[in-house]
Design an enzyme around this catalytic site. Sequence first.
Site, PDB file in Angstrom:
ATOM      1  N   CYS A   1      63.720  26.365  27.285  1.00  0.00           N
ATOM      2  CA  CYS A   1      63.168  25.015  27.176  1.00  0.00           C
ATOM      3  C   CYS A   1      61.760  24.970  27.757  1.00  0.00           C
ATOM      4  O   CYS A   1      61.444  25.705  28.688  1.00  0.00           O
ATOM      5  CB  CYS A   1      63.999  23.965  27.882  1.00  0.00           C
ATOM      6  SG  CYS A   1      65.676  23.833  27.315  1.00  0.00           S
TER       7      CYS A   1
ATOM      8  N   ARG B   1      59.251  31.021  25.517  1.00  0.00           N
ATOM      9  CA  ARG B   1      60.356  30.820  26.457  1.00  0.00           C
ATOM     10  C   ARG B   1      61.708  30.791  25.746  1.00  0.00           C
ATOM     11  O   ARG B   1      62.742  30.915  26.390  1.00  0.00           O
ATOM     12  CB  ARG B   1      60.154  29.510  27.227  1.00  0.00           C
ATOM     13  CG  ARG B   1      58.953  29.536  28.136  1.00  0.00           C
ATOM     14  CD  ARG B   1      58.639  28.152  28.650  1.00  0.00           C
ATOM     15  NE  ARG B   1      59.642  27.673  29.578  1.00  0.00           N
ATOM     16  CZ  ARG B   1      59.570  27.781  30.897  1.00  0.00           C
ATOM     17  NH1 ARG B   1      58.526  28.360  31.437  1.00  0.00           N
ATOM     18  NH2 ARG B   1      60.507  27.305  31.667  1.00  0.00           N
TER      19      ARG B   1
ATOM     20  N   TRP C   1      66.236  24.612  24.122  1.00  0.00           N
ATOM     21  CA  TRP C   1      67.130  25.757  23.923  1.00  0.00           C
ATOM     22  C   TRP C   1      68.531  25.197  24.139  1.00  0.00           C
ATOM     23  O   TRP C   1      68.882  24.791  25.252  1.00  0.00           O
ATOM     24  CB  TRP C   1      66.802  26.836  24.942  1.00  0.00           C
ATOM     25  CG  TRP C   1      67.494  28.150  24.734  1.00  0.00           C
ATOM     26  CD1 TRP C   1      67.096  29.184  23.930  1.00  0.00           C
ATOM     27  CD2 TRP C   1      68.705  28.601  25.377  1.00  0.00           C
ATOM     28  NE1 TRP C   1      67.982  30.221  24.016  1.00  0.00           N
ATOM     29  CE2 TRP C   1      68.973  29.903  24.895  1.00  0.00           C
ATOM     30  CE3 TRP C   1      69.592  28.025  26.283  1.00  0.00           C
ATOM     31  CZ2 TRP C   1      70.087  30.637  25.309  1.00  0.00           C
ATOM     32  CZ3 TRP C   1      70.696  28.762  26.702  1.00  0.00           C
ATOM     33  CH2 TRP C   1      70.933  30.051  26.216  1.00  0.00           C
TER      34      TRP C   1
ATOM     35  N   ASN D   1      64.618  19.765  31.153  1.00  0.00           N
ATOM     36  CA  ASN D   1      65.064  21.162  31.238  1.00  0.00           C
ATOM     37  C   ASN D   1      66.139  21.226  32.311  1.00  0.00           C
ATOM     38  O   ASN D   1      66.015  20.546  33.336  1.00  0.00           O
ATOM     39  CB  ASN D   1      63.928  22.093  31.664  1.00  0.00           C
ATOM     40  CG  ASN D   1      62.882  22.257  30.583  1.00  0.00           C
ATOM     41  OD1 ASN D   1      63.044  21.755  29.475  1.00  0.00           O
ATOM     42  ND2 ASN D   1      61.809  22.956  30.916  1.00  0.00           N
ATOM     43  N   GLY D   2      67.122  22.085  32.109  1.00  0.00           N
ATOM     44  CA  GLY D   2      68.160  22.232  33.120  1.00  0.00           C
ATOM     45  C   GLY D   2      69.495  21.746  32.580  1.00  0.00           C
ATOM     46  O   GLY D   2      69.650  21.480  31.386  1.00  0.00           O
TER      47      GLY D   2
ATOM     48  N   GLU E   1      67.365  50.790  29.727  1.00  0.00           N
ATOM     49  CA  GLU E   1      66.287  49.893  29.315  1.00  0.00           C
ATOM     50  C   GLU E   1      65.935  50.104  27.838  1.00  0.00           C
ATOM     51  O   GLU E   1      65.703  49.137  27.098  1.00  0.00           O
ATOM     52  CB  GLU E   1      65.072  50.103  30.231  1.00  0.00           C
ATOM     53  CG  GLU E   1      63.833  49.313  29.876  1.00  0.00           C
ATOM     54  CD  GLU E   1      64.013  47.806  29.818  1.00  0.00           C
ATOM     55  OE1 GLU E   1      65.074  47.291  30.209  1.00  0.00           O
ATOM     56  OE2 GLU E   1      63.099  47.127  29.335  1.00  0.00           O
TER      57      GLU E   1
ATOM     58  N   HIS F   1      82.968  61.152  28.604  1.00  0.00           N
ATOM     59  CA  HIS F   1      84.117  60.412  29.154  1.00  0.00           C
ATOM     60  C   HIS F   1      84.440  59.179  28.302  1.00  0.00           C
ATOM     61  O   HIS F   1      85.088  58.262  28.771  1.00  0.00           O
ATOM     62  CB  HIS F   1      83.832  60.004  30.595  1.00  0.00           C
ATOM     63  CG  HIS F   1      83.623  61.184  31.493  1.00  0.00           C
ATOM     64  ND1 HIS F   1      84.642  62.028  31.859  1.00  0.00           N
ATOM     65  CD2 HIS F   1      82.494  61.685  32.057  1.00  0.00           C
ATOM     66  CE1 HIS F   1      84.154  63.002  32.627  1.00  0.00           C
ATOM     67  NE2 HIS F   1      82.844  62.816  32.755  1.00  0.00           N
TER      68      HIS F   1
END
Length: 621
Positions: free
Chosen positions: A2, A27, A74, A100-101, A494, A517
């Site tokens: 967001c 973002r 988002w 946001n949040g 990575e 394994h």
Amino acid sequence: MCGIVGYVGSNEAADFLLEGLRRLEYRGYDSSGVVTAQDGTIDVKKTAGRVESLSQLLKTSPARGGVGIGHTRWATHGPATDENAHPHLGGDQIVALVHNGVIENYRGLKEKLLERGYEFCSDTDSEVVAHLLAYELRNLSDDVNESIDPYAPLIVAVQNMLTQLQGTYGLAMVFRDWPEVIVTARLGSPLVLGVGDGENFIASDGSPLAGRTEKIVYLADHEIAIVTADTIRVIHRDQGDVRHDIKVLDIEAADIDLGRFDHYMLKEIFEQPETVRNALRGRLDRDEATAVFGGLNLSAQQLQSVQRFVLTACGTSWHSALVGEYMIENLARIPVEVEYASELRYRNPPLSTGTLLFALTQSGETIDTLAALREMKRKGHPTMSICNVVGSTIAREADGGIYLHAGPEIGVASTKAFTAQCVVMSLLALYFGRLHHLSYEAGLHIIDDLEKLPEQVETALATHDRVRQIAEKYADRNNFLYLGRQYNFPAALEGALKLKEISYVHAEGYPAAEMKHGPIALVDEQTPSVFIVPQSAVYDKVLANLEEIKARGGPVIAVVDDEDSRVTEVADDVIVVPAVSDFLQPIVASVPLQMLAYHIALIRGCDVDKPRNLAKSVTVE
Ligand code: M6R
């Protein structure tokens, strides 16, 4: 995750809002919208999809006015639809806000508001906040005195509303009856203010401000800002007015230009010789054969008595923490534990005094890393941040820290921040090594190695064409293994993460010897294994693992540092990077792996800089 922008001034707010939202696209988001306040009305324009769709909407139906706020959403509560996009209106359109949040108690609040007759158009927790604010504005007590402070009603209504919220928020609000002002509030979700000349700006990070102003104010948790074209007033939610410091914005407009590159990810990959140089700049002391840091904020005695490190992080930053574990344990001989921040925050590990916590984070806003840092602080351990974004929450809350100086990283897939974090890890290993057993001579060797590193990263970039050819050969494969040992095990993790996140191809990173394994069962002609196998103490062992894959028909792509090595005879495709000391191998080896992920994603038609479902800074749990 967001993004918020806001503008108050004499220009059309929508111009800044659109440009600002474009700069916040990195973002991660799935819908966007703006609202402007003018002539007793507030005018909302919003749509699901990209900012480009919003831009088209604003062409046919402009949002006029010099005061406005905008948002990229988002999705958390409800899918990415026009209705769920922000801004949300409250009451009879007397307020509009972007958020946001996550508001954890939104259901209970919504029920009460429904009983009071408020109607909801969206599934979001944020619309609840808008109606709650409208309710508080409508139900102010008589002692709120507008003649002494014209913004007293707004401030009191916002304070009353905020005290009822549980969760996190970065909020920007506009008001029909106060069309010259934006009010913002923050708890756990970053907000900054840009100080202009006859205009002021609001944003969730500094990037929309670049080129507009160099003056930035970082809001802290529980702070509320009342912003007009000429004034910024900051008050604490419960304690009244507080002083705000104006800092210098460290982002320039050129930093967020694509330049000659098609994507930010590629641009940032190619910036690495410079970002590695920047991470080292001023931090090598040949006289003492050690590293120097300006911001650790610990006494010589505290530093000397560190007995254990806990490194905590998420995602790519967690991989650089793993690289750091190998470096610090080998070079400084101090025990290191690497913890996922999301686990550390809820674990209660017994930690002795003498434990130093490092939180590694590009953004400085990752909520899990922040929570882990706070938990460790609460238990009395000194905390440090290794962070890229100056003034970010984690950088400010840690007791001390080291900045990466990598410049804004806009591609969602972290590249230059990873290598810069690894460089900082090597500097820490040198520093703490020299405080203990590492000799002057050994310290100097490490400095020699580090000084050569930017050029070696440059040489690693020269594999670009070769990597592109390899990407073309394997881009249609749906499973990859990434294998390496010791320092190169985190580089394998990575490499696999890079491929996964931007090309949506399944990839697993493993220590090469672990392969037998279990993961070896995945090996077939269609499953390439990417081996990171430069010369090292475990070279022969990794070669044996590689042969095991070949014996089962699996194609092998090998990253080597010696063209004539035995690996080149066995592997199907070889990428040659410069030979460096073992502790720097993951940095140099990661460069072609980043490019491999980039080209495979491109060939598969993926949006490299804005991969699906991902956000650049993950500010929800
Ligand atoms: O900003 P941070 O370094 O704290 O972010 C942590 C992760 O969210 C981040 O590294 C993520 O894994 C990236 N998309 C990796 O490319």
